[in-house]
Enzyme design. Structure first.
Site, PDB file in Angstrom:
ATOM      1  N   LYS A 164     -15.894  -8.032   3.407  1.00 39.58           N
ATOM      2  CA  LYS A 164     -14.804  -8.678   4.152  1.00 39.58           C
ATOM      3  C   LYS A 164     -15.242  -8.974   5.590  1.00 39.58           C
ATOM      4  O   LYS A 164     -16.112  -8.292   6.128  1.00 39.58           O
ATOM      5  CB  LYS A 164     -13.558  -7.787   4.158  1.00 39.58           C
ATOM      6  CG  LYS A 164     -12.928  -7.695   2.769  1.00 39.58           C
ATOM      7  CD  LYS A 164     -11.575  -7.064   2.779  1.00 39.58           C
ATOM      8  CE  LYS A 164     -10.944  -7.108   1.387  1.00 39.58           C
ATOM      9  NZ  LYS A 164      -9.704  -6.364   1.293  1.00 39.58           N
ATOM     10  N   SER A 197      -2.936  -7.516   3.105  1.00 41.37           N
ATOM     11  CA  SER A 197      -3.248  -7.339   4.532  1.00 41.37           C
ATOM     12  C   SER A 197      -3.629  -8.675   5.145  1.00 41.37           C
ATOM     13  O   SER A 197      -3.296  -8.947   6.302  1.00 41.37           O
ATOM     14  CB  SER A 197      -4.406  -6.355   4.696  1.00 41.37           C
ATOM     15  OG  SER A 197      -4.054  -5.094   4.215  1.00 41.37           O
ATOM     16  N   ARG A 244      -2.480  -6.006  -8.304  1.00 38.78           N
ATOM     17  CA  ARG A 244      -1.498  -7.077  -8.162  1.00 38.78           C
ATOM     18  C   ARG A 244      -1.730  -8.105  -9.268  1.00 38.78           C
ATOM     19  O   ARG A 244      -1.485  -7.834 -10.418  1.00 38.78           O
ATOM     20  CB  ARG A 244      -1.598  -7.719  -6.774  1.00 38.78           C
ATOM     21  CG  ARG A 244      -0.986  -6.891  -5.670  1.00 38.78           C
ATOM     22  CD  ARG A 244      -1.486  -7.304  -4.320  1.00 38.78           C
ATOM     23  NE  ARG A 244      -2.933  -7.135  -4.224  1.00 38.78           N
ATOM     24  CZ  ARG A 244      -3.672  -7.424  -3.173  1.00 38.78           C
ATOM     25  NH1 ARG A 244      -3.101  -7.924  -2.098  1.00 38.78           N
ATOM     26  NH2 ARG A 244      -4.966  -7.213  -3.178  1.00 38.78           N
ATOM     27  N   HIS A 288       0.837  -1.202   0.000  1.00 42.16           N
ATOM     28  CA  HIS A 288       0.000   0.000   0.000  1.00 42.16           C
ATOM     29  C   HIS A 288       0.879   1.261   0.000  1.00 42.16           C
ATOM     30  O   HIS A 288       0.635   2.193  -0.754  1.00 42.16           O
ATOM     31  CB  HIS A 288      -0.886   0.036   1.255  1.00 42.16           C
ATOM     32  CG  HIS A 288      -1.936  -1.023   1.333  1.00 42.16           C
ATOM     33  ND1 HIS A 288      -2.137  -1.789   2.459  1.00 42.16           N
ATOM     34  CD2 HIS A 288      -2.859  -1.461   0.442  1.00 42.16           C
ATOM     35  CE1 HIS A 288      -3.140  -2.631   2.256  1.00 42.16           C
ATOM     36  NE2 HIS A 288      -3.592  -2.457   1.033  1.00 42.16           N
TER      37      HIS A 288
HETATM   38  P1  ADP Z   1     -10.100  -3.209  -0.350  1.00 44.92           P
HETATM   39  O1  ADP Z   1     -10.859  -3.859   0.762  1.00 44.92           O
HETATM   40  O2  ADP Z   1     -10.742  -1.941  -0.823  1.00 44.92           O
HETATM   41  O3  ADP Z   1      -9.694  -4.126  -1.472  1.00 44.92           O
HETATM   42  P2  ADP Z   1      -7.326  -3.266   0.544  1.00 44.92           P
HETATM   43  O4  ADP Z   1      -6.791  -2.598   1.774  1.00 44.92           O
HETATM   44  O5  ADP Z   1      -7.282  -4.747   0.505  1.00 44.92           O
HETATM   45  O6  ADP Z   1      -8.775  -2.677   0.396  1.00 44.92           O
HETATM   46  O7  ADP Z   1      -6.570  -2.712  -0.732  1.00 44.92           O
HETATM   47  C1  ADP Z   1      -6.594  -1.338  -1.055  1.00 44.92           C
HETATM   48  C2  ADP Z   1      -5.962  -1.149  -2.426  1.00 44.92           C
HETATM   49  O8  ADP Z   1      -4.588  -1.485  -2.372  1.00 44.92           O
HETATM   50  C3  ADP Z   1      -6.558  -2.050  -3.507  1.00 44.92           C
HETATM   51  O9  ADP Z   1      -6.566  -1.325  -4.719  1.00 44.92           O
HETATM   52  C4  ADP Z   1      -5.599  -3.192  -3.590  1.00 44.92           C
HETATM   53  O10 ADP Z   1      -5.608  -3.824  -4.872  1.00 44.92           O
HETATM   54  C5  ADP Z   1      -4.285  -2.452  -3.349  1.00 44.92           C
HETATM   55  N1  ADP Z   1      -3.247  -3.317  -2.832  1.00 44.92           N
HETATM   56  C6  ADP Z   1      -3.302  -4.160  -1.782  1.00 44.92           C
HETATM   57  N2  ADP Z   1      -2.119  -4.797  -1.616  1.00 44.92           N
HETATM   58  C7  ADP Z   1      -1.292  -4.333  -2.583  1.00 44.92           C
HETATM   59  C8  ADP Z   1       0.065  -4.616  -2.981  1.00 44.92           C
HETATM   60  N3  ADP Z   1       0.792  -5.513  -2.333  1.00 44.92           N
HETATM   61  N4  ADP Z   1       0.581  -3.962  -4.054  1.00 44.92           N
HETATM   62  C9  ADP Z   1      -0.184  -3.056  -4.727  1.00 44.92           C
HETATM   63  N5  ADP Z   1      -1.461  -2.750  -4.422  1.00 44.92           N
HETATM   64  C10 ADP Z   1      -2.015  -3.387  -3.366  1.00 44.92           C
END
Ligand code: ADP
Length: 162
Positions: free
Chosen positions: A41, A129, A91, A17
């Site tokens: 989630k 996460s 990703r 992130h």
């Molecule tokens: P959500 O519940 O909205 O998917 P996340 O916290 O899981 O929230 O992810 C927020 C954003 O960050 C999403 O666009 C997700 O694809 C991106 N993201 C999560 N992990 C990574 C990573 N390792 N590299 C790049 N982008 C990521």
């Protein structure tokens, strides 16, 4: 003013992130990171205010980044903040299907908002996460998964939650 919103659950924020936030901060005048409730989630490990505090600490070096939380629809948040862009990280193929649908839906709801995708850095392509939460659950080492400045805060919180 080119203002973008980085929405997400960030439960907790990871190095993947942070990499997206840093790159977005170079592309836009202002970036608003907003912690949202994701109803699809399971129950979150970190309360909303703590997720915000962790992101604030991890992004303290980025002057044009602001952190907040919102409970509601993303398009309403963008309108309230006068942000014309949404930034999402991408990703693997598995992200694409979900993000594609969300971006098209957002266009249908509000044609003026553009969703912009930033490709993950290959170092973080398998980082999520949920992987961090799993490591925390089993007492694994999260070095290299989360920003070093907040690693101890995350570990402390996870220990008290168990
Ligand atoms: P959500 O519940 O909205 O998917 P996340 O916290 O899981 O929230 O992810 C927020 C954003 O960050 C999403 O666009 C997700 O694809 C991106 N993201 C999560 N992990 C990574 C990573 N390792 N590299 C790049 N982008 C990521």
């Amino acid at each position: 003013m080119r203002r973008a919103v980085c929405p997400g659950s960030f439960d907790p924020v990871t190095l993947g992130h942070l990499d997206i936030f840093e790159r977005a901060s170079h592309m836009f005048d202002e970036v608003i990171i907003s912690v949202f409730v994701n109803p699809t989630k399971d129950k979150a490990l970190f309360p909303m205010e703590e997720r915000v505090a962790l992101i604030e600490k991890a992004t303290a070096h980025l002057p044009n980044v602001r952190v907040t939380s919102f409970s509601g629809l993303l398009n309403e948040f963008c309108r309230k903040e006068e942000a014309a862009f949404i930034v999402r990280g991408l990703r693997a193929f598995s992200d694409f299907e979900y993000e594609f649908q969300r971006a098209l839906l957002m266009k249908k709801i509000d044609h003026s908002i553009e969703t912009v995708f930033i490709m993950t850095d290959e170092r973080y392509s398998c980082l999520s996460s949920s992987a961090v939460r799993e490591m925390l659950y089993f007492g694994g080492d999260i070095t290299g998964f989360v920003p070093p400045s907040i690693k101890d805060d995350i570990m402390k919180r996870a220990r008290s939650a168990q």
